[in-house]
Design a protein around this motif. Sequence first.
Motif, PDB file in Angstrom:
ATOM      1  N   PHE A 121       0.620  -1.189   0.032  1.00 23.89           N
ATOM      2  CA  PHE A 121       0.050  -0.027  -0.150  1.00 23.89           C
ATOM      3  C   PHE A 121       0.812   1.514  -0.006  1.00 23.89           C
ATOM      4  O   PHE A 121       0.737   2.070  -0.618  1.00 23.89           O
ATOM      5  N   ILE A 122       2.001   1.129   0.879  1.00 28.90           N
ATOM      6  CA  ILE A 122       2.707   2.184   0.696  1.00 28.90           C
ATOM      7  C   ILE A 122       3.524   2.603  -0.533  1.00 28.90           C
ATOM      8  O   ILE A 122       3.658   3.774  -0.927  1.00 28.90           O
ATOM      9  N   TYR A 123       4.232   1.495  -0.997  1.00 30.22           N
ATOM     10  CA  TYR A 123       5.005   1.532  -2.290  1.00 30.22           C
ATOM     11  C   TYR A 123       3.940   2.156  -3.356  1.00 30.22           C
ATOM     12  O   TYR A 123       4.366   2.976  -4.141  1.00 30.22           O
ATOM     13  N   ARG A 124       2.608   1.655  -3.618  1.00 34.68           N
ATOM     14  CA  ARG A 124       1.748   2.136  -4.758  1.00 34.68           C
ATOM     15  C   ARG A 124       1.327   3.465  -4.372  1.00 34.68           C
ATOM     16  O   ARG A 124       1.235   4.149  -5.490  1.00 34.68           O
ATOM     17  N   SER A 125       1.150   3.879  -3.077  1.00 32.21           N
ATOM     18  CA  SER A 125       0.832   5.226  -2.877  1.00 32.21           C
ATOM     19  C   SER A 125       1.857   6.115  -3.137  1.00 32.21           C
ATOM     20  O   SER A 125       1.746   7.204  -3.861  1.00 32.21           O
ATOM     21  N   LEU A 126       2.996   5.760  -2.749  1.00 33.71           N
ATOM     22  CA  LEU A 126       4.359   6.636  -3.047  1.00 33.71           C
ATOM     23  C   LEU A 126       4.577   6.688  -4.653  1.00 33.71           C
ATOM     24  O   LEU A 126       4.637   7.665  -5.229  1.00 33.71           O
ATOM     25  N   ARG A 127       4.347   5.638  -5.214  1.00 34.53           N
ATOM     26  CA  ARG A 127       4.470   5.580  -6.955  1.00 34.53           C
ATOM     27  C   ARG A 127       3.517   6.709  -7.455  1.00 34.53           C
ATOM     28  O   ARG A 127       3.564   7.142  -8.429  1.00 34.53           O
ATOM     29  N   ALA A 128       2.178   6.406  -7.069  1.00 37.81           N
ATOM     30  CA  ALA A 128       1.053   7.106  -7.370  1.00 37.81           C
ATOM     31  C   ALA A 128       1.206   8.744  -7.088  1.00 37.81           C
ATOM     32  O   ALA A 128       0.953   9.593  -7.987  1.00 37.81           O
ATOM     33  N   LEU A 129       1.791   8.884  -6.069  1.00 39.51           N
ATOM     34  CA  LEU A 129       2.170  10.394  -5.519  1.00 39.51           C
ATOM     35  C   LEU A 129       3.367  10.619  -6.675  1.00 39.51           C
ATOM     36  O   LEU A 129       3.102  11.898  -6.912  1.00 39.51           O
ATOM     37  N   PHE A 130       4.183  10.012  -6.992  1.00 41.48           N
ATOM     38  CA  PHE A 130       5.259  10.538  -7.822  1.00 41.48           C
ATOM     39  C   PHE A 130       4.816  10.651  -9.113  1.00 41.48           C
ATOM     40  O   PHE A 130       4.955  11.758  -9.818  1.00 41.48           O
TER      41      PHE A 130
END
Length: 247
Positions: free
Chosen positions: A213-222
């Motif tokens: 969840f954190i990984y995908r959230s950061l990727r989406a944020l990027f």
Amino acid sequence: MGTTTNTTVATDTTEPPCFSADQHVTLANGQIISIQNLAAGDHVLTMSDDGKRFVASEVAFFIHAEMNRTSVFYTVTTVSGHQISVTPDHYIRVENNGYIIASQLTLNYSLFVAHLNHPVRIRSIKKEFKAGLFSPVTFAGTILVNDVFASCYCLNNLRGTHYEKHHLYAPFRLWYYIAKYYLRFGSDIYDMPRDNIHWAIGIYVHYGHYVVFIYRSLRALFLMSLIEFFIRISEIIHPILIKHVYY
């Protein structure tokens, strides 16, 4: 006629991604050794993602290495006679479909095999119990086992594609690289135990849903940041271009 087994997706997400103990790997110098004797720091052969050329990659760590344990494996044999045994959730590279887990393989798929100029169709898939659990992770995230091109990862609590799993395990590869090449630590510091899953990886996988969840959230944020950056740049450049056109 080839044989196959039930290809229902495996649901046991606690099983580590592993090859059985009777598998072999090829070192970068061409020497063939048992996967049991492979160690962090060894350079092994793998293939480019399209399966067209050989690539040498260093083994960074083992997610799991345990000889005295029996588990369910899918033994996949190609029409060329090449064979690989992996746990049900382990990713294997197939033609046209990227990486899929072993329990989803059928006789309609073709695998990439070393020294052959084309993907090779699967002849049979056998579900069996075998001894040993070994899961080396290379910097490339892939490895040739018995000359068959496979991923180093599986579908566990760290849900995601092969490529996402490679990103998710990046902190462990980074630690190995820094500890070995920059801090000059001995192998006892960065190497993983050979009798079980390393405690750090165990915690990582246990809380895999949160990690993903954190990984995908950061990727989406990027990604959103890149879009916003593009919009901002466009707002600056567009008036200049319009002015240049009219004047």
